[in-house]
Design an enzyme around this catalytic site. Structure first.
Site, PDB file in Angstrom:
ATOM      1  N   GLY A   1      -4.646   3.257   1.566  1.00 55.25           N
ATOM      2  CA  GLY A   1      -4.977   2.737   2.890  1.00 55.25           C
ATOM      3  C   GLY A   1      -3.755   2.447   3.748  1.00 55.25           C
ATOM      4  O   GLY A   1      -3.865   1.817   4.799  1.00 55.25           O
ATOM      5  N   GLN A   2      -2.565   2.885   3.316  1.00 58.79           N
ATOM      6  CA  GLN A   2      -1.356   2.662   4.130  1.00 58.79           C
ATOM      7  C   GLN A   2      -1.511   3.340   5.484  1.00 58.79           C
ATOM      8  O   GLN A   2      -1.911   4.507   5.559  1.00 58.79           O
ATOM      9  CB  GLN A   2      -0.119   3.210   3.413  1.00 58.79           C
ATOM     10  CG  GLN A   2       1.182   2.922   4.161  1.00 58.79           C
ATOM     11  CD  GLN A   2       2.429   3.400   3.411  1.00 58.79           C
ATOM     12  OE1 GLN A   2       2.335   4.041   2.371  1.00 58.79           O
ATOM     13  NE2 GLN A   2       3.587   3.073   3.960  1.00 58.79           N
TER      14      GLN A   2
ATOM     15  N   HIS B   1       2.721  -6.836   2.119  1.00 58.18           N
ATOM     16  CA  HIS B   1       1.823  -7.826   2.735  1.00 58.18           C
ATOM     17  C   HIS B   1       1.905  -9.091   1.886  1.00 58.18           C
ATOM     18  O   HIS B   1       1.522  -9.068   0.707  1.00 58.18           O
ATOM     19  CB  HIS B   1       0.368  -7.347   2.700  1.00 58.18           C
ATOM     20  CG  HIS B   1       0.062  -6.155   3.540  1.00 58.18           C
ATOM     21  ND1 HIS B   1      -0.569  -6.246   4.770  1.00 58.18           N
ATOM     22  CD2 HIS B   1       0.269  -4.836   3.317  1.00 58.18           C
ATOM     23  CE1 HIS B   1      -0.745  -5.028   5.264  1.00 58.18           C
ATOM     24  NE2 HIS B   1      -0.248  -4.152   4.400  1.00 58.18           N
TER      25      HIS B   1
ATOM     26  N   ASN C   1       0.857  -1.185   0.000  1.00 56.47           N
ATOM     27  CA  ASN C   1       0.000   0.000   0.000  1.00 56.47           C
ATOM     28  C   ASN C   1       0.897   1.240   0.000  1.00 56.47           C
ATOM     29  O   ASN C   1       1.791   1.374   0.840  1.00 56.47           O
ATOM     30  CB  ASN C   1      -0.912  -0.010   1.231  1.00 56.47           C
ATOM     31  CG  ASN C   1      -1.918  -1.142   1.178  1.00 56.47           C
ATOM     32  OD1 ASN C   1      -2.403  -1.500   0.106  1.00 56.47           O
ATOM     33  ND2 ASN C   1      -2.236  -1.717   2.327  1.00 56.47           N
TER      34      ASN C   1
ATOM     35  N   HIS D   1       6.244  -1.864   3.709  1.00 61.04           N
ATOM     36  CA  HIS D   1       6.050  -3.286   4.024  1.00 61.04           C
ATOM     37  C   HIS D   1       5.245  -3.929   2.910  1.00 61.04           C
ATOM     38  O   HIS D   1       4.253  -3.369   2.450  1.00 61.04           O
ATOM     39  CB  HIS D   1       5.347  -3.471   5.372  1.00 61.04           C
ATOM     40  CG  HIS D   1       4.116  -2.636   5.542  1.00 61.04           C
ATOM     41  ND1 HIS D   1       4.170  -1.291   5.863  1.00 61.04           N
ATOM     42  CD2 HIS D   1       2.804  -2.934   5.401  1.00 61.04           C
ATOM     43  CE1 HIS D   1       2.946  -0.802   5.925  1.00 61.04           C
ATOM     44  NE2 HIS D   1       2.084  -1.776   5.636  1.00 61.04           N
TER      45      HIS D   1
HETATM   46  P1  AMP Z   1      -0.891  -0.902   5.952  1.00 64.28           P
HETATM   47  O1  AMP Z   1      -2.341  -0.552   6.121  1.00 64.28           O
HETATM   48  O2  AMP Z   1      -0.560  -1.430   4.584  1.00 64.28           O
HETATM   49  O3  AMP Z   1       0.005   0.222   6.389  1.00 64.28           O
HETATM   50  O4  AMP Z   1      -0.653  -2.153   6.902  1.00 64.28           O
HETATM   51  C1  AMP Z   1      -0.199  -2.061   8.209  1.00 64.28           C
HETATM   52  C2  AMP Z   1      -0.314  -3.457   8.793  1.00 64.28           C
HETATM   53  O5  AMP Z   1       0.446  -3.522   9.972  1.00 64.28           O
HETATM   54  C3  AMP Z   1      -1.740  -3.858   9.169  1.00 64.28           C
HETATM   55  O6  AMP Z   1      -2.100  -5.026   8.430  1.00 64.28           O
HETATM   56  C4  AMP Z   1      -1.652  -4.116  10.665  1.00 64.28           C
HETATM   57  O7  AMP Z   1      -2.453  -5.205  11.071  1.00 64.28           O
HETATM   58  C5  AMP Z   1      -0.179  -4.416  10.853  1.00 64.28           C
HETATM   59  N1  AMP Z   1       0.352  -4.132  12.177  1.00 64.28           N
HETATM   60  C6  AMP Z   1       0.158  -3.019  12.924  1.00 64.28           C
HETATM   61  N2  AMP Z   1       0.862  -3.101  14.068  1.00 64.28           N
HETATM   62  C7  AMP Z   1       1.522  -4.295  14.025  1.00 64.28           C
HETATM   63  C8  AMP Z   1       2.422  -4.971  14.916  1.00 64.28           C
HETATM   64  N3  AMP Z   1       2.797  -4.440  16.084  1.00 64.28           N
HETATM   65  N4  AMP Z   1       2.888  -6.195  14.546  1.00 64.28           N
HETATM   66  C9  AMP Z   1       2.514  -6.740  13.378  1.00 64.28           C
HETATM   67  N5  AMP Z   1       1.683  -6.156  12.495  1.00 64.28           N
HETATM   68  C10 AMP Z   1       1.188  -4.956  12.819  1.00 64.28           C
END
Ligand code: AMP
Ligand code: ZN
Length: 116
Positions: free
Chosen positions: A95-96, A104, A89, A102
């Site tokens: 939606g980031q 997914h 994202n 990262h």
């Molecule tokens: P995004 O919306 O692409 O920025 O995704 C962020 C992702 O980080 C989401 O899927 C969250 O569930 C995940 N996330 C947030 N905090 C943590 C954490 N402490 N450990 C692992 N995943 C996390």
């Protein structure tokens, strides 16, 4: 360079816990806290880049390494043959929510297309 208020920099520094499934000198992969599929792993460079655009501009092979790591994790998770999705994202409409790039890695079930 670690960013002090960045959640994923803190995971890299092991200041906050995560379930790490793969690690190299420059990449880390750990399970998403809120999994959207049987396999939902986040693959990151250890260095802080805000999003995929910044990582692409790094121009030192790091983006390749993140991609290679993602596939290695897919093999390790047993989803390489059944198929998986890799999503970065990036940008206002994506939606980031965490601004340390990262990927997914999602797999282990039929994934719908188009995504929401
Ligand atoms: P995004 O919306 O692409 O920025 O995704 C962020 C992702 O980080 C989401 O899927 C969250 O569930 C995940 N996330 C947030 N905090 C943590 C954490 N402490 N450990 C692992 N995943 C996390
Ligand atoms: Zn960071």
């Amino acid at each position: 360079m670690a960013v002090t208020d960045c959640l994923f920099c803190k995971i890299v520094a092991k200041d906050i816990p995560a379930t790490i499934v793969h690690e190299t000198d420059r990449t880390l992969a750990f399970r998403d806290l809120n999994p959207q599929a049987p396999t939902h792993v986040l693959v990151i460079p250890k260095g802080h880049y805000e999003n995929a655009a910044a990582l692409a501009a790094a121009d030192d092979g790091l983006a390749d390494e993140v991609l290679t790591t993602a596939h290695a994790v897919a093999v390790q998770e047993g989803v390489a043959d059944s198929g998986y999705r890799l999503v970065f994202n990036t940008g206002p409409q994506s939606g980031q929510t965490v601004f340390h790039v990262h990927g997914h890695l999602l797999g282990g079930r039929d994934l719908l297309w188009p995504p929401g």
